[in-house]
Design a protein around this motif. Sequence first.
Motif, PDB file in Angstrom:
ATOM      1  N   SER A  68       0.973  -1.345   0.020  1.00 23.92           N
ATOM      2  CA  SER A  68      -0.042   0.132   0.026  1.00 23.92           C
ATOM      3  C   SER A  68       0.797   1.458  -0.103  1.00 23.92           C
ATOM      4  CB  SER A  68      -0.769   0.198   1.424  1.00 23.92           C
ATOM      5  OG  SER A  68      -1.864  -1.012   1.287  1.00 23.92           O
ATOM      6  N   GLN A  69       0.365   2.236  -0.580  1.00 23.96           N
ATOM      7  CA  GLN A  69       1.040   3.652  -0.610  1.00 23.96           C
ATOM      8  C   GLN A  69      -0.196   4.629  -0.205  1.00 23.96           C
ATOM      9  OE1 GLN A  69       3.625   4.559  -3.671  1.00 23.96           O
ATOM     10  NE2 GLN A  69       4.588   2.713  -3.580  1.00 23.96           N
ATOM     11  N   VAL A  70       0.327   5.626   0.821  1.00 17.85           N
ATOM     12  CA  VAL A  70      -0.824   6.384   1.215  1.00 17.85           C
ATOM     13  C   VAL A  70      -0.270   7.948   1.010  1.00 17.85           C
ATOM     14  CG1 VAL A  70      -1.989   6.983   3.151  1.00 17.85           C
ATOM     15  CG2 VAL A  70      -1.334   4.721   2.766  1.00 17.85           C
ATOM     16  N   TYR A  71      -0.914   8.351   0.338  1.00 14.38           N
ATOM     17  CA  TYR A  71      -0.649  10.120   0.341  1.00 14.38           C
ATOM     18  C   TYR A  71      -1.486  10.880   1.526  1.00 14.38           C
ATOM     19  CZ  TYR A  71      -1.107  14.827  -1.365  1.00 14.38           C
ATOM     20  OH  TYR A  71      -1.232  16.430  -1.583  1.00 14.38           O
ATOM     21  N   SER A  72      -0.748  11.695   2.158  1.00 10.11           N
ATOM     22  CA  SER A  72      -1.099  12.617   3.484  1.00 10.11           C
ATOM     23  C   SER A  72      -1.180  13.957   2.997  1.00 10.11           C
ATOM     24  CB  SER A  72      -0.662  12.133   4.589  1.00 10.11           C
ATOM     25  OG  SER A  72      -0.984  10.737   4.767  1.00 10.11           O
ATOM     26  N   VAL A  73      -1.997  14.836   3.243  1.00  5.25           N
ATOM     27  CA  VAL A  73      -1.912  16.170   3.383  1.00  5.25           C
ATOM     28  C   VAL A  73      -2.867  16.906   4.264  1.00  5.25           C
ATOM     29  CG1 VAL A  73      -3.734  16.556   1.407  1.00  5.25           C
ATOM     30  CG2 VAL A  73      -1.995  18.283   1.641  1.00  5.25           C
ATOM     31  N   ALA A  74      -2.377  17.763   5.078  1.00  7.60           N
ATOM     32  CA  ALA A  74      -3.510  18.612   6.117  1.00  7.60           C
ATOM     33  C   ALA A  74      -4.693  19.283   5.204  1.00  7.60           C
ATOM     34  CB  ALA A  74      -2.589  19.383   6.777  1.00  7.60           C
ATOM     35  N   LEU A  75      -5.677  19.334   5.582  1.00 16.66           N
ATOM     36  CA  LEU A  75      -6.933  19.804   5.128  1.00 16.66           C
ATOM     37  C   LEU A  75      -6.628  21.331   4.797  1.00 16.66           C
ATOM     38  CD1 LEU A  75      -9.938  17.953   6.656  1.00 16.66           C
ATOM     39  CD2 LEU A  75      -9.016  17.937   4.143  1.00 16.66           C
ATOM     40  N   ASP A  76      -5.985  21.811   5.794  1.00 12.61           N
ATOM     41  CA  ASP A  76      -5.862  23.538   5.580  1.00 12.61           C
ATOM     42  C   ASP A  76      -4.572  23.800   4.798  1.00 12.61           C
ATOM     43  OD1 ASP A  76      -3.522  22.654   7.249  1.00 12.61           O
ATOM     44  OD2 ASP A  76      -4.003  23.903   9.146  1.00 12.61           O
ATOM     45  N   GLY A  77      -3.729  22.801   4.251  1.00 14.08           N
ATOM     46  CA  GLY A  77      -2.723  22.950   3.332  1.00 14.08           C
ATOM     47  C   GLY A  77      -2.886  22.401   2.032  1.00 14.08           C
ATOM     48  N   LEU A  78      -4.353  21.734   1.621  1.00 12.78           N
ATOM     49  CA  LEU A  78      -4.625  21.218   0.560  1.00 12.78           C
ATOM     50  C   LEU A  78      -4.614  22.278  -0.603  1.00 12.78           C
ATOM     51  CD1 LEU A  78      -5.527  18.486  -1.273  1.00 12.78           C
ATOM     52  CD2 LEU A  78      -7.602  18.908  -0.231  1.00 12.78           C
ATOM     53  N   ALA A  79      -3.791  22.049  -1.768  1.00  9.52           N
ATOM     54  CA  ALA A  79      -3.937  22.959  -2.670  1.00  9.52           C
ATOM     55  C   ALA A  79      -4.525  21.925  -4.035  1.00  9.52           C
ATOM     56  CB  ALA A  79      -2.728  23.517  -3.009  1.00  9.52           C
TER      57      ALA A  79
END
Length: 243
Positions: free
Chosen positions: A167-178
Amino acid sequence: VKLADAAPADSGLPQLGGITSVAATTSGGDATCAPRLTLTPAPGAMIDVLLQAPCSLGERVVIQHAGLAFSDRIGADSQLRLRLPAMTVEAAVAAYVGGSEVVMGKVAMPDAADYLRLAVQMPGVAGFDLRAEEAGQVFAASSATSAEGVHRITGLGQARMENPLLSQVYSVALDGLAQPNLSVELRIGAETCGHTISADVILSQAGKVSQSSQSVAVPACGTSGDILVLKNLLPDLTLAAAD
């Protein structure tokens, strides 16, 4: 499966919050061999997983969490340690040791609600990479940023074993999502060319999970070494963030 008893308040042991330790039971077996799973919250809505299996040296383990499934192996010290992205705020994790034992636990992960996570998983014979590109910078599991970075791709699972699951998981904080450009690149090899591969996609938004499965037709043999870019495998994160 049996939950480990909590230490009484007057036991003299430290009372640690947010940590779950679970021991498996064996039917008629030696209790000292029972695997034990400890889950500890880590920065960035990650879970530190410690699986102790005194009598299972080198055995295959499958870890499952909120649709994620990947395989690894008990090490020479009879332990497996890994860091797992939390997909839900009440994170349930199960570890299947060998073919006979399972140990499960839960840990509270409230900061998982602050993240958007997208996971892709395939059988280990399918060499694939989940990639994110933004402002000319490319993020991949092999070049993951620190826990404090905006984007992170975490690779889970061990490829060099029997029946590997990755598995590979991409993560980004919602307040930093572009608007990252996400893609999956599948390497065409002798074990996959001309075959159809199953791919699972798990989306976690603010701690709520949805999952889909797709079949990927790999081109015929003769193109080994080429890269197949899977453009229609992933959901539009811009739309997901707007929900």
